[in-house]
Design an enzyme around this catalytic site. Structure first.
Site, short mmCIF file in Angstrom:
data_model
loop_
_atom_site.label_atom_id
_atom_site.label_comp_id
_atom_site.label_asym_id
_atom_site.label_seq_id
_atom_site.Cartn_x
_atom_site.Cartn_y
_atom_site.Cartn_z
N GLY A 16 61.78 35.48 57.76
CA GLY A 16 60.81 36.28 58.50
C GLY A 16 61.40 36.87 59.75
N ASN A 117 65.29 27.80 58.25
CA ASN A 117 65.65 26.69 57.38
C ASN A 117 66.27 27.15 56.07
OD1 ASN A 117 65.08 24.15 58.61
ND2 ASN A 117 62.90 24.68 58.56
N ASP A 147 58.77 30.17 64.14
CA ASP A 147 58.05 28.91 63.87
C ASP A 147 58.60 27.74 64.69
OD1 ASP A 147 56.28 30.00 62.02
OD2 ASP A 147 57.76 29.86 60.42
N GLY A 194 52.18 29.70 61.42
CA GLY A 194 52.72 28.34 61.43
C GLY A 194 52.16 27.56 60.26
N ARG A 195 52.95 27.48 59.23
CA ARG A 195 52.50 26.86 57.99
C ARG A 195 52.32 25.35 58.19
NH1 ARG A 195 56.28 29.13 55.18
NH2 ARG A 195 55.06 30.79 54.23
N LEU A 305 51.89 41.03 64.31
CA LEU A 305 52.22 41.40 65.68
C LEU A 305 52.89 40.26 66.43
CD1 LEU A 305 48.99 43.42 66.41
CD2 LEU A 305 51.32 44.31 66.28
#
Lengths: 419, 419
Positions: A16, A117, A147, A194-195, A305
């Site tokens: 990302g 990661n 993240d 933020g998973r 954004l």
């Protein structure tokens, strides 16, 4: 490495995008040039593009100091990104042979990969392959992710700018709520990326200051989310104030692992890495609040954004991203491989930090979460320790270079033919 | 006005908040003080709060030049806003009697109301009542709305800052899309405020520059929206590029008047003015594209941020808002009533503008839309005339006053007891 003469470098971006990833690219480029490398290639769309023979000579793109400054202020991956997952060496050796053929053809000494990661997994596999099959090419990772979930590093470049944007925007949203007439209570639910890690969502607390109460509650994905407790909390808050603002992570889920957004959305979309695409958490919670409390609600997704807002970047973050890029190049130049550069914090106040080089095998695919003791006991806010940690990372501004009232970015010349 | 001695002023804010509405408040305050008025009261939550006896003495809040500068940089209505619709004089005379009793008790000479179409309706009614019933109090309106839909004025304070935020954010979103791997096409639909007027949505075109193609299509609410034509357009665009960005107004609707968002949402929520609450336009269009084309999609609502993003305010806008506030106060001081201050543009390049005073009866509830010839023939973009009009309004920056990495706003001291 024949004759000890330095040959070429190749750099790629993966995962990302962030507001700082191009500052690392600028750092890699500058250090490679300073250290006497000939060409610095940029793979387009990471390893995926490299496999398709797509790359550029970066000196055609960064032609001046001004270009470098623009690049540092340009959001999103300048070279394009990918989410290509390298197969295991035993699963598909041909892919590796193809990559190394291309790297040899380009006379590459150093391969720098800027990413999170998943990208460090790529560095690990390529460096392992190189060692096993006797290649001299060095592979070094340069951390990047909004993240902030990479292990071993104090924080990741990209996080500070996203945190600054989130703190700023949440403060503006809170203030917007103050304008409301008091007759009707309102809950605004701000959905933040933020998973699994709540670093970004916790940054909403940065809005809290002498002139702002901050959000009224913050829900991180590290703890199970209880919808009834959330409704009760909002009810309590609405007794005290007309406008309530709650920050939630897109990844919040119930104790049995069900994502809140799944209650709204189907079918589940899963990306190449098997990650769920999350959206609609705030929207779902707003519909629940409207039904249960009858209050006015507004769901606000910070969406793209928060990772792209270069106009609100943190100076500390942009400079660190640049330094980390340079440190990755330096490490590779000095013979390191299978390594990732990390940031080591020396002190909070005054903030001091430096870079170190760590074994990428210890990092890849290991998510760093917000520690339990940095979340309040009742699970609805972050503690002062969290704020002390993140506050130094959002300091200072990088003035956008404004042209006709809008920030200027570095243009990608001639990329269209290659894309 | 007994003995020609100047007494007091009261100022209120109404309607949707903007990034510039407090700059007008600062302008009113400064000019009232400069012109020798005694107290400057601020009604809390506009006429609605005034009716409940809620107001503050602004000199307790704006105590220094620094406070005034902070106020100019503070988004949302500092005094609180309302959407209270004053009844007709014949419908409910008691409300008027109550308001005028309060105003007389506070020894008010001048009543300034900062707002949009609905607020100008309030100025019209109160000034009419004053004339009919022999009150000397002067009522003057100060324009404010991000929507830019007020008649008779070249543009409205608040629009320029929202337009600058939209241009900047859409550019960052477009750039974010560039990072994407090319294998999968993606359409991002950016939903922008504007129920009937496309001024804000058209501002997405400001992102177009030497380093950015701008959005690939722009759909304003002034023209009927054809879903099939939209799908076909996206299909065409995806043949040429991997990442397509389309800007749509929240108010787009089909030829038979059905809002696109209504196709997604029910029940329809209607506010006190009978306006529909619109949301979900982008989300609905994304679901249609995913089903019809099978591409990846992302719905992005700029939501509250586009009206609250003081950190990205336009200098021209903030200074004009200040001037317009001062001009409203000056007009009332010099005897005008039932008037609104408007901005008259003298030239585009170099941009020059001044203020004028217009009869509010000619303005109220009259929406100004984007002219048909400022939209391209096929209805999917704005023309150069549109850009020439809006470009001067986004020029220059108002540096936020940063404290601990986040913009500082003017705190509302002691308001909590009054709210």
């Amino acid at each position: 490495m024949a004759n000890n003469k330095k040959r070429n470098v190749i750099v790629g971006q993966s995962g990302g995008p962030t507001a700082a990833i191009n500052s690392s690219l600028a750092g890699v480029y500058r250090t490679a040039k300073d250290r006497g490398y000939n060409k610095v290639y940029g793979m387009l769309h990471g390893v995926q593009g490299l496999l398709e023979g797509r790359y550029v000579d970066l000196s055609e793109h960064i032609q001046s100091g001004l270009d470098a400054e623009l690049l540092k202020r340009t959001p999103s991956a300048y070279l394009g990104s990918c989410r290509y997952k390298l197969p295991g060496i035993n699963e598909n050796k041909e892919v590796y042979e193809k990559i190394f053929d291309i790297l040899e053809k380009l006379e590459i000494d150093c391969f720098i990969y800027i990413g999170g990661n998943d990208s460090m997994d790529t560095i690990k596999k390529l460096s392992d392959y190189a060692i096993v099959f006797g290649s001299d090419i060095r592979f070094v990772g340069c951390p990047k992710t909004i993240d902030n979930d990479l292990a071993l590093t104090d924080h990741t470049p990209g996080y500070g700018s996203a945190a600054k944007y989130i703190g700023t925007s949440v403060k503006e949203i809170i203030r917007d709520g103050w304008s409301l007439e008091t007759a009707h209570g309102q809950v605004m639910v701000v959905e933040i990326m933020g998973r699994n890690a709540g670093w970004l969502t916790g940054a909403a607390a940065l809005s809290k200051s002498e002139d702002c109460d901050g959000p009224d509650a913050i829900y991180l994905p590290e703890l199970p989310f209880d919808i009834q407790a959330f409704i009760d909390k909002c009810k309590e808050l609405l007794k005290k104030k007309a406008s309530v603002v709650v920050a939630v992570s897109e990844g919040i889920h119930t104790a049995d692992g069900k994502y809140i957004c799944e209650m709204d959305n189907d079918p589940d979309y899963v990306d190449a890495f098997g990650h769920k695409q999350l959206t609609g958490t705030a929207r779902y919670l707003c519909s629940v609040l409207a039904a249960e409390i009858g209050c006015k609600t507004r769901a606000i997704e910070l969406s793209t954004l928060q990772r792209a807002a270069s106009h609100c970047a943190s100076r500390v973050d942009i400079l660190e991203a640049y330094e980390v890029g340079g440190a990755a190049m330096k490490a590779a130049d000095e013979g390191d491989t299978g390594k990732m550069v990390v940031i080591k914090r020396l002190s909070d106040d005054p903030y001091q930090a430096g870079t170190e080089v760590k074994d990428v095998h210890k990092i890849a695919n290991d998510e760093r979460l917000v520690p339990r003791n940095w979340i309040t006991k009742d699970g609805t806010y972050v503690t002062n320790e969290f704020i002390t940690y993140v506050r130094p990372l959002i300091q200072g501004d990088v003035s956008p270079i404004m042209v006709d009232g809008i920030p200027r970015h570095l243009y990608r010349k001639g990329f269209q033919d290659l894309l």
